[in-house]
Design an enzyme around this catalytic site. Structure first.
Site, PDB file in Angstrom:
ATOM      1  N   HIS A 405       5.056 -11.752 -20.525  1.00  0.00           N
ATOM      2  CA  HIS A 405       3.766 -11.859 -19.843  1.00  0.00           C
ATOM      3  C   HIS A 405       3.921 -11.839 -18.327  1.00  0.00           C
ATOM      4  CE1 HIS A 405       4.518 -16.111 -18.819  1.00  0.00           C
ATOM      5  NE2 HIS A 405       5.008 -16.244 -20.052  1.00  0.00           N
ATOM      6  N   CYS A 421       9.100 -18.227 -22.755  1.00  0.00           N
ATOM      7  CA  CYS A 421       8.729 -16.820 -22.814  1.00  0.00           C
ATOM      8  C   CYS A 421       9.499 -16.013 -21.765  1.00  0.00           C
ATOM      9  CB  CYS A 421       7.221 -16.671 -22.592  1.00  0.00           C
ATOM     10  SG  CYS A 421       6.225 -17.423 -23.918  1.00  0.00           S
TER      11      CYS A 421
END
Length: 446
Positions: A405, A421
């Site tokens: 992301h 992440c």
């Protein structure tokens, strides 16, 4: 007789860094070594233009004066200090030609100096060019970029080189790498780890090593031919100034959830991301600019368009803090600096796959499934925006709650930890999102 010297130089690149001025009958004000200089044509008049890159050769005449020649050896202009130019006009009652000043031209050039076609001489560094471009031709040395405000507890400072001054040669290198799909992260003129990692990726992609110093002229020539010089003018539009913007972004997730959107906080922040720049560097390039006023002309870097292609395999290298994207043939398509996991919330191991891609996503905070932030102990929905927890891109992975992301803090990419992440700059995440599809493998390596 002392021979003339001449060189090819990144002339327009240096001049492109000049502060923006109102149009005038003569060329923009130029400064070299702290002194104003003029480019004076052979007829004694000041040039009303700046020569295009590659159209002139710079050298010195028999008296050591800097001069500009065309490729045929014809004199285009002589560099004069403000005092010399003023004296010339006063003594002659106006512009005077070089012939009137006692200069002459024959088949050996002005003042009898030979300007033969000697390509082997073109690579000599021109006199006075040992300064960085920021100290020549009017580009004001940027102020020290201040250190960022105190980071959040789970993050390290964004820049260890907070007091370093940007180098325009490094800017050119960063733009070159960015255009080739080898992201240096934020373009800030600093030779940091993200730039070095991008150089290594360039060697893998192109099959040759790139030396930032030795290849500086080649880099500028390549940029000028493919996409334009690394710095350009940009006019702030009414849409830019209108936003929408928010006054500030709270750190507390509960307060974030109260906002209708996690928008940019200023025009300068929005433009910095648009042109892949560090916001502090953007402001240093334009110290007197009013970013809120439509019609304001500013200097920005020129990173070029997005990489295109079909990515079939991604490697997330935890130790390098870098993400590599490959096509079906195994060729490197792009590489990005990345923030991957942390000690408390490590990233996955092994191989997972891309499940879906979401642009401008909502962010769901669930403390029972993920991490706990502050005193927030209930599920929260945080509205979209570039300053949201995952920026403006979410590439969901087959391991639940993990993804690749964007980020609200592009300057910290590759320097801090994430909540497990893979975090990229918003522009890098957008570029990658356009090249992946469900089923692409993502391999996490140590």
């Amino acid at each position: 007789m002392k021979k003339a010297r001449f060189y090819t130089i990144p002339f327009v690149f240096a001049l492109a860094l000049l502060p923006v001025t109102e149009p005038a009958a003569a060329h923009e004000p130029l400064y070299k070594n702290g002194r104003q200089i003029f480019l004076v044509a052979p007829d004694g008049r000041q040039l009303d233009y700046i020569p295009e890159y590659g159209s002139v050769v710079m050298g010195t005449d028999a008296e050591g004066r800097p001069i500009l020649l065309d490729r045929s050896g014809n004199l285009v202009a002589t560099e004069m200090s403000a005092r010399e130019y003023r004296s010339l006009r006063e003594n002659r009652g106006g512009p005077a030609s070089l012939a009137e000043r006692g200069w002459h031209r024959n088949d050996r050039g002005w003042n009898g100096d030979r300007f033969a076609n000697r390509p082997d001489r073109y690579n000599n560094p021109p006199r006075g060019w040992n300064e960085t471009p920021s100290e020549s031709y009017g580009f004001p040395p940027p102020p020290d970029i201040p250190a960022p405000a105190a980071p959040e507890p789970d993050r390290a400072p964004a820049r260890a080189q907070a007091n370093a001054k940007p180098d325009m040669n490094v800017v050119a290198l960063q733009v070159f790498l960015d255009r080739n799909g080898l992201s240096p992260g934020v373009i800030d003129g600093l030779m940091g780890n993200n730039v070095r990692k991008a150089l290594d990726a360039y060697a893998e992609k192109s099959g040759r090593q790139l030396d930032a110093d030795a290849d500086s002229e080649t880099i500028l020539q390549s940029l000028s031919l493919e996409g334009g010089l690394p710095v350009k003018n940009y006019t702030i539009t009414a849409e830019d100034a209108a936003g929408p913007y928010v006054a500030s972004i709270p750190s507390d997730y509960g307060r974030k959830a109260e906002l209708p959107a996690l928008s940019y906080t200023s025009v300068s922040e929005m433009l910095a991301e648009k042109f892949h720049m560090d916001e502090g560097f953007l402001k240093a390039l334009n110290p007197d600019a009013d970013f809120s006023r439509p019609g304001t002309v500013i200097k920005v870097v020129n990173p070029g368009g997005k990489q295109k292609g079909a990515v079939t395999r991604i490697i997330a290298d935890k130790s390098l803090k870098q993400l590599f994207a490959y096509d079906e043939a195994g060729a490197l398509v792009a590489a990005y600096p990345a923030t991957i996991g942390s000690t408390d919330t490590p990233s996955p191991s092994g191989t997972v796959t891309v499940e879906r891609v979401a642009l401008d996503p909502n962010y769901t905070y669930n403390p029972s499934k993920n991490f706990k932030q502050g005193d927030n102990d209930r599920v929260l929905t945080i509205n979209p925006g570039p300053n949201g927890p995952v920026g403006n891109v979410w590439i969901a992975l087959s391991k639940p709650s993990y993804g690749i992301h964007g980020t609200p803090d592009p300057a910290k990419i590759g320097k801090t930890s994430s909540h497990g992440c893979v975090r990229l700059t918003n522009w890098d995440a957008q570029e990658l999102a356009a090249m992946v599809s469900p089923g692409v493998t993502v391999e996490f390596v140590e």
